[in-house]
Design an enzyme around this catalytic site. Sequence first.
Site, mmCIF file in Angstrom:
data_model
loop_
_atom_site.group_PDB
_atom_site.id
_atom_site.type_symbol
_atom_site.label_atom_id
_atom_site.label_comp_id
_atom_site.label_asym_id
_atom_site.label_seq_id
_atom_site.Cartn_x
_atom_site.Cartn_y
_atom_site.Cartn_z
ATOM 1 N N SER A 208 0.838 -1.199 0.000
ATOM 2 C CA SER A 208 0.000 0.000 0.000
ATOM 3 C C SER A 208 0.876 1.254 0.000
ATOM 4 O O SER A 208 1.637 1.474 -0.939
ATOM 5 C CB SER A 208 -0.959 -0.045 1.194
ATOM 6 O OG SER A 208 -1.949 0.941 1.109
ATOM 7 N N ALA A 209 0.791 2.080 1.045
ATOM 8 C CA ALA A 209 1.677 3.246 1.104
ATOM 9 C C ALA A 209 3.135 2.833 1.129
ATOM 10 O O ALA A 209 4.009 3.597 0.732
ATOM 11 C CB ALA A 209 1.345 4.089 2.339
#
Length: 545
Positions: A208-209
Amino acid sequence: MQTTREPYLQSLSHRGIIRGATIKDATTCAVLCHYFGGLRYALPPMSRWRRARPLPPDYLYGTAEQPGEHDSEQGAIRCANVTSKKGNEDCFQCNVWVPCAGKCPLEGWPVLFAIHGGFLQFGSPNDFSCARLLGEANFDCIIVTPAYRLGVLGFLASEELHQDAAAVGEESCGNFGFWDQRQALEWTRENIHLFNGNPLNITVSGYSAGAYSAFHQLAYDLRLPAEKSIIRQVIMWSNGPGVQPMSAINAQKQFNELLSVLDIPYTLSSQEKISHLRSCSPQELIDAGTKLKRHQFRPYTDSVFIPTHLFRRIDDGWFGHQLEARRVRLMIGECRNEHFVYGSWYPPENDSLSSLRRRLEADYSPEICDALVELYYPTGQLPENCDNWRDAFGHLYADIQVHMLQRGFIDALTRGVSAVSAAQLVHRYRIEYRVKCVDKMFPPAWGVTHATDLAMWFWGNGDILEDHEQGIVQNALIEPMKRFVQGGSLGADFQWNRNAVRVSQAWRLRSDGHVDVWEDSMWDKGLRVWKVLRNEATLKINANL
């Protein structure tokens, strides 16, 4: 399954002696791995919103008489963030997991540098549980998981902070979380041999991030001279580069809004504003940040870590040619139902297009929001595949964070290289299979949503895979990832890329546990979205950089 820990002493040569832990299966007593938690990779900055400081050459973790204590289950200190009040600004630590089984290669174990996710607003390196991946799934690599500054502590930027940085000789401000990751990566290159790791074979990965971070670490790495680069492979789980990070103008607007919420007068000098902000506790800053219109603190185009021409260099082929020249490979992909989790993160306040638009502006510039709303909702009507505007937000957010712009990125990356090179450089996947243990965290109705595959990539990630799931996960995911991190080919002995000859095709783990090559039905839409944001929004953004 429970585990036990036994003290394990490790000599780090000139860095001294540390006490980690040997982790064992509590039932079988089988040794899983050696673990060292909370290892410092940098010293804190002298003041908030400055760069962390490299460890001095004479830094000692411990001595024979008093070994450094790194055996705690607590692991690395997490950064204070919107979901946890237990964090600390001095979070410059990492966890290191070392294989016990198998024979260490002469050049040392390959290294997987794994960056945690959390929208750059929350999360922890302790979210990764790697013992069973190493001990049961025979993933013969060292795994390093760093903490880094998050949210307002990691990504606030302004002209005032730029002046403050310049006063102490730092060339830019902002993007502190990315600089922290870089410090941890450089620490890994310089010290991983002390754990029998290979500093010349480091894979940077992230979820994700963390995947978004991995991209920016790669982009920074490719601009360095080849002899100074660190990254050999990259794994981007469920995220990718989307748009040019915000301009200095928009970063300043966010900074000014923070001052307003904290009742700090604009009329003060730059130094006084920074002094007031530094006098606030981390929790005061975090709480104030949640009240902003742009409540997501994200990277900005500082012209140092993130250049103004970043996406132009992707589109003009430079990025892909650099990967080809340096033989850096990319594994990138998605889950089928990403949107359920994305739609739950600060959803629109009410069920309307205008509320959806306001929520988008917490992450993206007004120019990007204009382009997205016009592209996705040209008549202002709710799309047929959505139950309400909050549902529409989840689909759109997932498209921009993962699905669509990931496809545009892959196309731009490989457009200027041969089909053979493209197949060697980029390895695409799609996950449509869900394991039972994730039901504890994600409703079954959400299907294979964002982060449900972490339990497979990390062999339960602290939980249990059922017997019938283990064979599927081992053959379909762990073995190809292991080969990738080791630097080997994902050839015909694995199912990856057996018939995938175009980047518009992806290896797919189907819901029935079988693997096939998927003709990407969303490919053309992804290229359209990428093109619209490049041709319309980026031109307006660049005018403000």
